[in-house]
Design an enzyme around this catalytic site. Sequence first.
Site, PDB file in Angstrom:
ATOM      1  N   ASN A   9       5.780  92.788 -95.510  1.00 54.47           N
ATOM      2  CA  ASN A   9       5.052  91.631 -95.231  1.00 54.47           C
ATOM      3  C   ASN A   9       5.889  90.544 -95.025  1.00 54.47           C
ATOM      4  OD1 ASN A   9       3.546  89.371 -95.421  1.00 54.47           O
ATOM      5  ND2 ASN A   9       2.943  89.560 -97.759  1.00 54.47           N
ATOM      6  N   LYS A  11       5.835  87.426 -93.969  1.00 59.14           N
ATOM      7  CA  LYS A  11       4.996  86.081 -94.108  1.00 59.14           C
ATOM      8  C   LYS A  11       5.453  85.265 -93.215  1.00 59.14           C
ATOM      9  CE  LYS A  11       5.555  87.305 -99.148  1.00 59.14           C
ATOM     10  NZ  LYS A  11       5.852  86.972-100.558  1.00 59.14           N
ATOM     11  N   HIS A  94      -3.942  88.493-100.530  1.00 62.60           N
ATOM     12  CA  HIS A  94      -2.521  88.229-100.908  1.00 62.60           C
ATOM     13  C   HIS A  94      -2.452  87.067-102.046  1.00 62.60           C
ATOM     14  CE1 HIS A  94       1.627  87.312-101.407  1.00 62.60           C
ATOM     15  NE2 HIS A  94       1.873  88.555-100.809  1.00 62.60           N
ATOM     16  N   GLU A  96      -0.703  84.843-102.291  1.00 61.81           N
ATOM     17  CA  GLU A  96      -0.298  83.256-101.751  1.00 61.81           C
ATOM     18  C   GLU A  96      -1.653  82.843-100.908  1.00 61.81           C
ATOM     19  OE1 GLU A  96       3.112  84.740 -99.640  1.00 61.81           O
ATOM     20  OE2 GLU A  96       3.935  84.921-101.374  1.00 61.81           O
ATOM     21  N   GLU A 166       0.256  93.270-106.912  1.00 63.64           N
ATOM     22  CA  GLU A 166       1.423  92.498-106.959  1.00 63.64           C
ATOM     23  C   GLU A 166       1.203  91.363-108.055  1.00 63.64           C
ATOM     24  OE1 GLU A 166       3.180  92.428-102.706  1.00 63.64           O
ATOM     25  OE2 GLU A 166       1.536  90.762-102.761  1.00 63.64           O
ATOM     26  N   GLY A 172       8.753  87.131-105.255  1.00 62.58           N
ATOM     27  CA  GLY A 172       9.915  86.240-104.818  1.00 62.58           C
ATOM     28  C   GLY A 172      10.756  85.651-105.741  1.00 62.58           C
ATOM     29  N   SER A 212       9.448  91.290-105.556  1.00 61.64           N
ATOM     30  CA  SER A 212      10.622  91.514-105.923  1.00 61.64           C
ATOM     31  C   SER A 212      11.183  93.201-105.907  1.00 61.64           C
ATOM     32  CB  SER A 212      11.170  90.989-107.122  1.00 61.64           C
ATOM     33  OG  SER A 212      11.081  89.738-107.146  1.00 61.64           O
TER      34      SER A 212
HETATM   35  P1  13P Z   1       8.820  89.724-102.488  1.00 65.83           P
HETATM   36  O1  13P Z   1       9.050  91.197-102.174  1.00 65.83           O
HETATM   37  O2  13P Z   1       9.674  88.814-101.777  1.00 65.83           O
HETATM   38  O3  13P Z   1       8.894  89.479-104.036  1.00 65.83           O
HETATM   39  O4  13P Z   1       7.206  89.587-102.041  1.00 65.83           O
HETATM   40  C1  13P Z   1       6.208  90.369-102.511  1.00 65.83           C
HETATM   41  C2  13P Z   1       4.997  89.965-101.563  1.00 65.83           C
HETATM   42  O5  13P Z   1       4.411  89.126-101.975  1.00 65.83           O
HETATM   43  C3  13P Z   1       4.710  91.228-100.565  1.00 65.83           C
HETATM   44  O6  13P Z   1       3.245  90.863-100.125  1.00 65.83           O
END
Ligand code: 13P
Length: 249
Positions: A9, A11, A94, A96, A166, A172, A212
């Site tokens: 992803n 982003k 997601h 976010e 997740e 992150g 992560s």
């Molecule tokens: P990270 O791997 O940066 O923690 O992000 C995970 C994520 O949100 C994938 O959709």
Amino acid sequence: MRNYFIAGNWKMHKTRAEAADLAKALAAELKDGKHKYLVAPSFTALETVGAVVKGTNIMLGAQNMSSEEQGAHTGEVSVLQLKDLGVEAVILGHSERRHTYKEDDALINKKVKLALRHGLEVILCVGELLEEREAGNAEKVCETQTVEGLKDVSAADLARVTIAYEPVWAIGTGKTATPEDADAIHAYIRGVIGKLYGDDAAENIIIQYGGSVKADNAAQLMAKENIDGALVGGAALKAETFVPIAKFN
Ligand code: 13P
């Protein structure tokens, strides 16, 4: 036997030229990879990346889509427009989107059903906040997001759904759930699918872990019985960090 599914992803990163460079590197380096692969660039780079991954073993995914098919929805992107670009799968729910953009389970469910009705695969993300975990509610939160996200999804359509667990506190942050903690939630979600759709569906559904994931923890996570892949954020932005995850063994 479930196949591993490793997805990147990207982003809100990368210009078209940067996205093309990464996609080209991945297409070259993953062509002998054994697992299922997907990259999800921003809408603006879908066409560019789609041209690179077409005919390869890497699927093209989007990171979101509108809950409406078309019409007066300024700033939204429709399922029809995604399909027109060759998109094969869409990430929905997601964290976010849930927490920063206040998408609720009903909206996410509407998107899930629309995507499935148009033949796309769906990666449905679920996961608890840190305070929800600390209050002992991780399972409950994931159960509700799974049940509500899949409301009125048929057993036949479920075959095109992947769940991504997740935990929000691991995204992150560099804090990964331990393989044991992640596996426990995955097993719980698999049980929820079993209650909704029966044992075969529970056995077959792919449940990715996200939060992560890095080259040095991917293999331990993937070794767990209920972890069938990864949804990778930060480490998906460079070939040298994504390829070792995608080719874990
Ligand atoms: P990270 O791997 O940066 O923690 O992000 C995970 C994520 O949100 C994938 O959709």
